[in-house]
Design an enzyme around this catalytic site. Structure first.
Site: not given
Ligand SMILES: NC(=O)c1ccc[n+]([C@@H]2O[C@H](COP(=O)([O-])OP(=O)(O)OC[C@H]3O[C@@H](n4cnc5c(N)ncnc54)[C@H](O)[C@@H]3O)[C@@H](O)[C@H]2O)c1
Ligand SMILES: N[C@@H](CC=O)C(=O)O
Length: 498
Positions: A165, A189-191, A242-243, A264-265, A395
């Site tokens: 997101w 699948k977006p957030a 994502g995370s 990309e975490l 983080e």
């Molecule tokens: N390395 C990069 O390029 C980069 C860029 C942007 C964000 N990030 C990272 O993203 C994180 C923040 O974003 P966030 O809170 O949206 O991350 P998140 O991991 O919570 O969510 C990312 C995506 O995963 C989905 N998701 C959530 N829970 C899930 C599950 N149990 N099973 C499968 N999918 C699931 C979410 O709906 C979303 O689409 C931070 O850690 C940040 O550093 C990394």
């Protein structure tokens, strides 16, 4: 009834960019089970719209559609796919203002930052439109008599993308444009917090002539949808931003179908300031590297490591600069920091600050009674930060800056690498020997020296250690969606040795 969604629609020059459906096989789609979820403006906590939560069969239908559409899309010439992508790029640019408004409403970032992200996101589309024409194979000097050897590049197949997101548009285009240029259909699948930017991109992709089934946006319960995408054998590549926590889960879930994974975490960026630096120059850069997107940026300077000889003056300058930052609704006037994405993010930030203070950190600034709403968090500055604190280990993804003094280069290298993450690091010094020593010793995928800005289309973006796998963007970003096929043409007669 007037809802925020009617208000949002009125704000847009082109209201058809605001879609409250999923987009599968070129059709705007309800959830068959009738499940829905509200999407909130984080600045006001008002619902701006609703999205359907698709059922499992509907996700599978998206894969069916992509499988069918793949046949035609991969058969196009690279320059034909380039034309469609450039048309998409032009439409994104032409609708920049509406896309920025949608983004600010669902994500909270200040409107100028949202405009910047639209530009940034669009730049990947143009980049990969061109890169698609350069997916060269190679010829291999043959060791087999009368044979000619070589490689060609082929699209990997259907690519699924799960995005966060914090950058609701650019994290999609950096993946999708590469995959589309390579000849792959995409299922995104977006957030759930920020689906409307993705859906607006789908509307523009359709207008750009990207055929049905090639660009799909599926919505649903994240864990449910991801499980289906990971276990579906027809999906050959999965790209996730994502995370690290969710990244690990997706690796496990994809094991049975042995997918190509791009991850990309999270990050935990050190920002190192050398003894030769002007404290004011370095402090201003550190504020900028810390507080963009209210600290919700994987590149945010999480641990600021300052040489002891300039520490006190650096802190003074940092405090002064930080005090000038304005916090408020991103839609209104000149605001530097918008809200955090939701209340849980505010609570997490507060707990990180409390943890640090309980372990001996000093809070220099950060009066939360000034926060202009439930989801806002005033910028915090902590000094005397140590590795025992969460603000060091995790983080924080919030406007919480932590400063630590160091005395030698070797010590700061050890400090900077003391994390499971390895995405990006910043170095501020003008001493060329120190730059080289630090740059080589830092265990990070990206190191930026004397520059806060480091990203863009030509850059191989990505991390080492638990910050991810693979690189996005740059000359190699398209490789994440290509297979190398080796060929041996035997019994050719006289080609041996050529
Ligand atoms: N390395 C990069 O390029 C980069 C860029 C942007 C964000 N990030 C990272 O993203 C994180 C923040 O974003 P966030 O809170 O949206 O991350 P998140 O991991 O919570 O969510 C990312 C995506 O995963 C989905 N998701 C959530 N829970 C899930 C599950 N149990 N099973 C499968 N999918 C699931 C979410 O709906 C979303 O689409 C931070 O850690 C940040 O550093 C990394
Ligand atoms: N700012 C990053 C996204 C991380 O959250 C980027 O430029 O890709």
């Amino acid at each position: 009834m007037t809802t925020l969604s009617t208000t949002l629609t009125k704000r847009l020059e082109d209201p058809r960019l605001f879609r409250q459906y999923a987009y599968v096989d070129g059709k705007w789609t309800h959830g068959d089970g009738g499940r829905e979820e509200a999407v909130y403006d984080p600045a006001t906590n008002e619902a701006i719209g609703h999205i359907p939560l698709l059922e499992a069969e509907q996700i599978t239908a998206a894969v069916d559609a992509a499988e069918t559409a793949f046949v035609q899309w991969r058969a196009l010439r690279a320059d034909e796919r380039c034309e469609r992508l450039l048309a998409w790029y032009d439409l994104i640019q032409a609708n920049r203002e509406d896309l920025a408004t949608i983004m600010t409403l669902e994500q909270g970032k200040p409107l100028p930052d949202a405009r910047g992200e639209v530009e940034y996101g669009a730049s990947f589309v143009r980049w990969f439109a061109e890169e698609g024409k350069r997916t060269y194979g190679e010829t291999i000097p043959s060791h087999i008599p009368n044979a000619s050897l070589g490689t060609i590049k082929e699209p990997v197949g259907i690519a699924a993308m799960i995005t966060p997101w914090n950058f609701p548009l650019a994290m999609i285009t950096r993946k999708a444009a590469a995959a589309l240029a390579a000849g792959c259909p995409v299922i995104i699948k977006p957030a759930n917090e920020t689906p409307f930017s993705a859906l607006a991109l789908a509307e523009l992709a359709e207008r750009a002539g990207i055929p049905e089934g090639i660009f799909n946006v599926v919505l649903g319960d994240p864990a449910e949808v991801s499980k289906i995408l990971c276990s579906e054998p027809r999906i050959r590549a999965l790209s996730f931003t994502g995370s690290t926590r969710v990244g690990r889960l997706l690796i496990e879930q994809s094991a049975n179908t042995v997918k190509r994974l791009s991850l990309e975490l999270g990050g935990n960026a050190p920002f190192i300031v050398g003894p030769d630096m002007d404290p004011k120059e370095a402090a201003y850069a550190a504020v900028s590297a810390k507080f963009q997107t209210a600290g919700q940026d994987c590149l945010a300077a999480n641990r600021i490591l300052v040489h002891e000889s300039i520490h006190d003056e650096f802190v003074e300058q940092f405090t002064e600069r930080m005090a000038a930052l304005t916090v408020g609704n991103g839609l209104h006037g000149e605001v530097d920091l918008g809200p955090l994405i939701h209340r849980q993010a505010v609570e997490k930030a507060a707990s990180i600050v409390d943890d640090a203070i309980s372990k001996g950190a000093t809070m220099i600034a950060g009066d939360q009674s000034q926060a202009p709403g439930d989801n806002f968090f005033m910028p915090v500055l902590l000094t005397n930060v140590t590795p025992q604190m969460k603000v060091w280990r995790e983080e924080n993804f919030a406007p919480v800056a932590g400063i630590t003094a160091y005395s030698t280069d070797d010590e700061v290298i050890e400090m900077a690498n003391d994390t499971e993450y390895g995405l990006a690091a910043y170095i501020y010094t003008h001493d060329i020997r120190r730059i080289w020593k630090l740059m080589r010793a830092l265990e990070y995928g990206m190191v930026s020296v004397n520059s806060v800005k480091m990203t863009g289309p030509p850059v191989p973006f990505g991390g080492v250690k638990q910050s991810g796998l693979g690189r996005e963007g740059g000359a190699t970003g398209i490789d994440e969606y290509l297979e190398t096929k080796y060929y041996c043409l035997g019994a050719l007669g006289s080609v041996s040795g050529s």
